[in-house]
Motif scaffolding. Structure first.
Motif, short mmCIF file in Angstrom:
data_model
loop_
_atom_site.label_atom_id
_atom_site.label_comp_id
_atom_site.label_asym_id
_atom_site.label_seq_id
_atom_site.Cartn_x
_atom_site.Cartn_y
_atom_site.Cartn_z
N PRO B 682 1.20 -1.32 -0.16
CA PRO B 682 -0.01 -0.04 0.29
C PRO B 682 0.91 1.05 0.01
O PRO B 682 1.92 1.26 1.00
N THR B 683 0.48 2.13 -0.78
CA THR B 683 1.37 3.45 -0.61
C THR B 683 0.66 4.58 0.10
O THR B 683 -0.71 4.33 -0.38
N VAL B 684 1.42 5.40 0.08
CA VAL B 684 0.96 6.56 0.28
C VAL B 684 1.26 7.61 0.28
O VAL B 684 2.61 7.67 0.27
N THR B 685 0.66 8.49 -0.13
CA THR B 685 1.26 10.24 -0.86
C THR B 685 1.46 10.86 0.36
O THR B 685 0.20 11.43 1.45
N VAL B 686 2.50 11.06 1.06
CA VAL B 686 3.09 11.81 1.96
C VAL B 686 3.15 13.51 1.61
O VAL B 686 3.27 14.13 1.92
N LEU B 694 5.10 12.69 -3.69
CA LEU B 694 6.40 11.59 -3.54
C LEU B 694 4.94 10.83 -2.54
O LEU B 694 4.39 10.92 -2.08
N THR B 695 5.17 9.81 -2.70
CA THR B 695 4.43 8.55 -2.46
C THR B 695 5.27 7.45 -1.58
O THR B 695 6.44 7.69 -1.61
N LEU B 696 5.03 6.54 -0.33
CA LEU B 696 5.81 6.13 0.76
C LEU B 696 5.21 4.84 0.13
O LEU B 696 3.40 4.81 0.76
N SER B 697 5.46 3.60 0.51
CA SER B 697 4.83 2.52 0.89
C SER B 697 6.29 1.80 2.00
O SER B 697 7.15 1.71 1.66
N SER B 698 5.66 1.19 2.78
CA SER B 698 6.83 0.10 3.34
C SER B 698 5.79 -1.39 4.07
O SER B 698 5.19 -1.40 3.95
N GLU B 699 7.47 -2.10 4.24
CA GLU B 699 7.33 -3.38 5.10
C GLU B 699 7.84 -3.56 5.45
O GLU B 699 8.78 -3.41 6.03
N LYS B 700 7.57 -4.70 6.32
CA LYS B 700 7.86 -5.14 7.49
C LYS B 700 8.97 -6.33 7.24
O LYS B 700 8.43 -7.10 6.46
N GLN B 701 10.89 -6.14 7.80
CA GLN B 701 11.57 -7.24 7.14
C GLN B 701 11.23 -7.94 8.77
O GLN B 701 11.54 -9.12 8.34
N SER B 702 11.66 -7.63 8.84
CA SER B 702 11.21 -8.12 10.57
C SER B 702 10.66 -7.49 11.37
O SER B 702 10.48 -6.91 11.96
N ASP B 703 10.82 -8.61 13.47
CA ASP B 703 10.63 -7.40 14.09
C ASP B 703 10.89 -6.05 14.05
O ASP B 703 10.15 -5.41 14.68
N SER B 704 11.75 -5.55 13.92
CA SER B 704 12.11 -4.37 13.73
C SER B 704 13.12 -3.95 12.43
O SER B 704 13.23 -2.63 12.82
N GLY B 705 12.50 -4.48 11.82
CA GLY B 705 12.88 -3.96 9.99
C GLY B 705 11.93 -3.21 9.95
O GLY B 705 10.96 -4.52 9.84
N THR B 709 9.97 2.53 0.76
CA THR B 709 10.38 2.57 -0.33
C THR B 709 9.50 4.20 -0.79
O THR B 709 8.07 4.25 -0.82
N LEU B 710 10.07 6.02 -1.21
CA LEU B 710 9.90 6.86 -1.23
C LEU B 710 10.26 6.77 -2.75
O LEU B 710 11.28 6.89 -3.36
N THR B 711 8.52 7.23 -3.51
CA THR B 711 8.88 7.09 -5.38
C THR B 711 7.88 8.16 -5.42
O THR B 711 6.84 9.45 -4.67
N ALA B 712 9.23 9.40 -6.39
CA ALA B 712 8.76 10.98 -6.66
C ALA B 712 8.29 10.68 -8.11
O ALA B 712 8.91 10.24 -8.87
N CYS B 713 7.32 11.77 -8.21
CA CYS B 713 7.23 12.17 -9.67
C CYS B 713 6.61 13.48 -10.09
O CYS B 713 6.57 14.64 -8.87
N ASN B 714 6.96 13.81 -11.27
CA ASN B 714 6.72 15.46 -11.26
C ASN B 714 5.82 15.42 -12.53
O ASN B 714 5.71 14.77 -13.80
N SER B 715 4.61 15.82 -12.24
CA SER B 715 3.64 16.20 -13.64
C SER B 715 3.30 18.13 -13.40
O SER B 715 2.65 18.30 -14.70
N THR B 716 4.45 18.46 -13.81
CA THR B 716 4.31 19.61 -13.98
C THR B 716 5.13 19.68 -15.78
O THR B 716 5.25 18.52 -16.62
N ASP B 717 4.85 20.94 -16.47
CA ASP B 717 5.41 20.20 -17.96
C ASP B 717 7.08 20.66 -18.08
O ASP B 717 7.74 20.71 -19.29
N SER B 718 7.60 21.21 -17.21
CA SER B 718 8.81 21.55 -17.23
C SER B 718 9.60 19.58 -16.71
O SER B 718 9.59 19.61 -15.50
#
Lengths: 154, 794
Positions: B682-686, B694-705, B709-718
């Motif tokens: 699941p991604t969340v736009t932050v 900028l959207t963010l999604s996360s995944e649990k790797q272990s108990d404490s890990g 993932t941050l994803t950036a996108c550019n919707s402007t014309d330049s």
């Protein structure tokens, strides 16, 4: 030293084999096969030297027979050609215009001559006359004994 | 001489047999008769029977039942029987046979026989097949005979001693004194035997060598006598007096003069004399000259003499006789290391010998030419070598190809020349090059980035003309896959421009895939190249998709596996495709196991492209665990390769041009090793401001890990450039930011930038993260901060 000396015909039939190192029968057969396959297909005007395994092979064709010798690395190939030539000269002197049939029907004589010329893979006698003289004397000795033995005992 | 009639009749009978079968029949009958005769008591025809058996043996038939007969004949008092008996012993018995021991006693007796011819038989047989025990047993006898008064016996005893020393090295000491005194003999046979014996003793023992150095003056004297003396009819061969003895003496002098100044000086004049006076019109003279040259080059001779020797070899090279040319090159090969310049002077003649008809001469010329290649003559030599390669006999091709590669590697005047040369070799003799050529060439190509365009154009052209040379085709496929975009662009500085359409390229690759001439490995290369093109071309991606799916049912398991995986890349992991198929990093020259064309078969496996290729093949069947091993592809445990995102930024290549982004699932790619169900996280736009999302999604790797993932996108014309993210977290949380996938955001969301952050929260505090965004757009810099208080989790 010379490791071996082989004489074979154009069809690959062996006429004489002299081994100067101990080899099993199987190994000897393999060497003979390899030599015939190495030497017979070579075109007429190629060089007389071939590298085979760790030996230098020197061969020369005289009429219908190939004379093939295997030398070690430090041996002089040009001299080996002279050795083969000398052997042919000795055979020629002994048999009078030697041809392949002489060697076939009198193979033991060919061996005796070789044993007066080479020994242990090295040249024994460098004089043609000396080898010829020795062969004559040995033959006389043999004949004398045979004549003596075949005479009826009266 | 009286012919052996029964023997000759048998020989005639055997020869008249028309078939092998008939011959075998005759021989079987004869052998049976011979066996019967052997069993009988003494009769007059014993020697004839044994002779017959020896003939049969020479034809290749078994004759071991004659061994005992030999033993009996040798013990006979009759000379004729002894003669054949000893001959039989030499032919049928060798030291490995037990029966050979039985003749030791006979030999011992015969060595002291009154008749010299009987003695000589014994000596000859001992020298031919004497075992170590027999030699030890009879050595004192031989020593006694060495001092006999009979020249005939002395010369035979000398060579018999040589055999004994070869079999039992310690006995050399025994013969040394006698050998020394034999040098005073006049008889050439004895002299020759003595020289051979001394040579053997000196070769085996350094102390003996020291002692015999004193004989150098005597040897020089003898040699002078032979060279200067007038015509001696008994020993003359074409004007040379006893060349056999001369050659042996020269060889002994060589051994004695090696590494010894004094001895070398003593023989200097003699060698000069022989070198200048020997008639070289016949083989026999050349044999002596040859031995002289070898001696001069091996001892500590003065420079004038050395020059003379090399000149003689140079003259040999111009000789009409092939044999002479052959041995000249053999000798030059030996000294090319030490007297390099002297040999270089004859380079022209040597290179000419490459064109000789004779295979032996060609081989020698090739070896010598390769040894003479240097930085100054590389261009001209390579021209000759490449010419030679195109017409050389098959058995020399591999050697020639690898020699050329080595020379090119060491002395290449320019990168382009190097690549051209390798390509030339591959087109001429591609089938005979060694396996590591392909990875070596690929490594070379990746290292010369300025020539990528030129290389891929050349390879493409080569591929169009001939797809039978596997190595060439493999390299061509790899390059087309890697640099296909350069190929399609059309222009290239170094070669004429040619219009290549995407269809053309895919056609070429498909031809390789479908051709029966292509080896399985080659087809693998072609398939991978086709796949790589899916990110480098724009229009025909569907065609690639269909090719790949066809091979999903290929019979070749390897190809099928690849196709299935690539299919998966198209379907389920389309977002990853761009990242996976990115440009390869530059392969470093000093990577472990890098070979310079020298062969070590083990090293082949470790060269980078091969390893990558292997890593690719490690991709297992199930898609779920595909993730883990893609890690190997991009990350690899041992190599200096960085994980994918970093790669994208270090190599100066085109940015990822196509549509799909890696999305949140790069997380899975680079993350844990447990197979994880690959539903999108699941991604969340932050953050969303100024066209940048900028959207963010996360995944649990272990108990404490936790991996974010941050994803950036550019919707402007330049376009946006220099896009960077910085993050901060609470004190007890550990943060590790992985490298971003890039730093530019093209306009209108054409591509995204992702960045992974690994968080470790051992104290399980409330996780917060502050992110600072900075970028440049339309020439001005922007900066903003956003705080994330909650993370979406599975």
């Amino acid at each position: 030293m010379i490791r071996f000396l082989l004489l074979f015909s154009r069809q690959g039939k062996l006429r004489l084999q002299k081994w100067f190192t101990p080899l099993t029968d199987r190994e000897k057969k393999k060497v003979i096969r390899d030599m015939t396959m190495l030497v017979l297909p070579r075109p007429p005007r190629s060089s007389n030297f071939v590298q085979w395994r760790d030996l230098k092979i020197v061969y020369k064709r005289y009429a219908s027979l190939y004379f093939c010798a295997g030398l070690e690395q430090h041996d002089n190939e040009l001299l080996a050609l002279e050795v083969l030539h000398r052997y042919v000269e000795l055979l020629d002197k002994y048999f009078g215009n030697v041809c392949e049939l002489d060697i076939i029907f009198n193979f033991e004589k060919a061996y005796f001559i070789l044993d007066e010329f080479l020994m242990g893979g090295e040249i024994l006698e460098t004089s043609k006359l000396a080898v010829g003289a020795t062969m004559e004397e040995a033959d006389t000795l043999q004949e004398t004994m045979e004549e003596y033995m075949s005479k009826p005992a009266y | 001489m009286s012919p052996s009639v029964p023997l000759q009749e048998m020989i005639r009978a055997i020869r008249s047999a028309r078939t092998q079968c008939e011959e075998r029949g005759v021989i079987q009958r004869e052998c049976a008769a011979i066996r019967a005769q052997f069993r009988q008591a003494d009769n007059g025809g014993r020697s004839h029977n044994l002779a017959k058996l020896l003939y049969v043996h020479m034809l290749g038939y078994p004759a071991h039942f004659g061994q005992m007969e030999c033993v009996r004949m040798i013990a006979s008092p009759r000379y004729s029987e002894k003669r054949v008996g000893y001959l039989g012993a030499m032919m049928l018995l060798d030291e490995k046979q037990d029966a050979s021991l039985l003749i030791t006693n006979s030999i011992k007796n015969d060595l002291s026989h009154s008749n010299q011819y009987v003695q000589s038989l014994a000596l000859c047989t001992l020298a031919c097949m004497g075992s170590a025990e027999m030699c030890r047993d009879l050595a004192p006898e031989i020593d006694r005979l060495l001092r006999a008064s009979n020249s005939y016996i002395k010369k035979k005893a000398a060579l018999c001693a040589v055999h004994i020393v070869r079999k039992v090295h310690d006995l050399g000491e025994l013969f040394a004194p006698a050998a020394r005194s034999l040098l005073a003999e006049k008889n050439h046979g004895v002299l020759h035997g003595a020289v051979v014996l001394i040579t053997e003793l000196c070769e085996r023992s350094p102390e003996t060598l020291e002692r015999f150095r004193k004989t150098v003056p005597d040897l020089v004297q003898i040699m002078k006598g032979l060279v200067i003396s007038g015509y001696s009819p008994e020993h003359d061969v074409a004007g040379i007096s006893d060349p056999f003895l001369q050659v042996r003496i020269l060889r002994l002098l060589r051994i004695l003069g090696r590494n010894n100044e004094a001895a070398s000086d003593a023989m200097n004049d003699l060698l000069a004399q022989v070198a200048t006076n020997t008639d070289s019109t016949k083989t026999v003279g050349n044999a002596v000259l040859y031995e002289t040259v070898l001696t001069v080059l091996d001892i500590k001779s003065e420079s004038g003499l050395r020059v003379l020797a090399v000149n003689i070899l140079g003259r040999f090279l111009l000789n009409n006789d092939r044999n002479i040319r052959y041995i000249a090159m053999t000798s030059l090969q030996r000294i090319v290391g030490t007297d390099h310049n002297a040999v270089q002077r004859h380079r022209g003649t040597i290179v000419d010998c490459l064109k000789d008809q004779d295979a032996s001469v060609k081989r020698r010329a090739l070896e010598l030419s390769l040894a003479l290649v240097s930085a100054t003559n590389i261009r001209s030599m390579m021209k000759e070598l490449l010419l030679f390669l195109s017409s050389c006999p098959l058995e020399l091709r591999a050697q020639a190809a690898s020699g050329i590669f080595n020379a090119a590697e060491r002395y290449a005047p320019s990168q382009r020349w190097h690549i051209d040369t390798i390509l030339h070799v591959l087109t001429t003799a591609g089938g005979d090059v060694r396996d590591e050529t392909v990875p070596n060439l690929i490594q070379l190509i990746t290292n010369t980035s300025e020539l990528h365009c030129y290389t891929v154009h050349k390879l493409y052209r080569a591929l169009l003309s001939d797809i039978s040379q596997q190595s060439l085709v493999q390299v061509a496929c790899w390059c087309i896959g890697e640099y296909g975009d350069l190929l399609l662009r059309g222009e290239c500085q170094e070669t004429e421009p040619v219009q290549v359409t995407e269809d053309d390229v895919l056609d070429a690759l498909e031809t390789v895939l479908q051709s029966h001439m292509s080896a399985p490995a080659t087809r693998g290369f072609a398939l991978t190249a086709t796949m790589k093109l899916s990110t480098r071309i724009t229009d025909n991606v569907d065609r690639i998709r269909s090719i790949v799916s066809i091979y999903g049912s290929c019979i070749d398991v390897e190809l099928q596996q690849r196709a299935v995986e690539y299919n998966a890349l198209f379907k389920k992991y389309d977002h990853m495709r761009a990242a996976v198929l990115e440009r390869m990093p530059v392969i470093e020259k000093n990577s472990p196991g890098h070979t310079n064309g020298e062969s070590t078969r083990e090293a082949v496996k470790e060269v980078q492209p091969a390893k990558v290729k292997q890593a690719e093949t490690l991709l297992p069947q199930q898609p779920t665990s595909q993730v883990c091993d893609l890690l190997d592809l991009l990350g690899g445990s041992e190599e200096p390769l960085q994980p994918n995102p970093a790669v994208g930024s270090t190599v100066p290549v085109l940015p990822i041009s196509t549509s799909s982004t890696a999305g949140g699932d790069l997380l899975d790619l680079l993350g844990g090793l447990e197979p994880t169900p690959l539903t999108s996280a699941p991604t969340v736009t932050v953050y969303e401001k100024g066209g940048v999302t900028l959207t963010l999604s996360s995944e649990k790797q272990s108990d404490s890990g936790l991996t974010v993932t941050l994803t950036a996108c550019n919707s402007t014309d330049s376009d946006i450039s220099s896009f960077t993210l910085q993050a901060a977290v609470p004190k007890s949380v550990q943060l590790h930011m992985k490298a971003p996938s890039g730093d530019s955001l093209p306009a209108r969301g054409a591509a995204k930038v992702t960045q992974m952050v690994a968080l470790s929260n051992p104290n399980k505090v409330n996780l917060k993260m502050r992110i600072r965004i900075s970028y440049t757009s339309q020439g001005s810099a922007f900066q903003d901060t956003v705080q994330v208080d909650s993370f979406p989790e599975h």
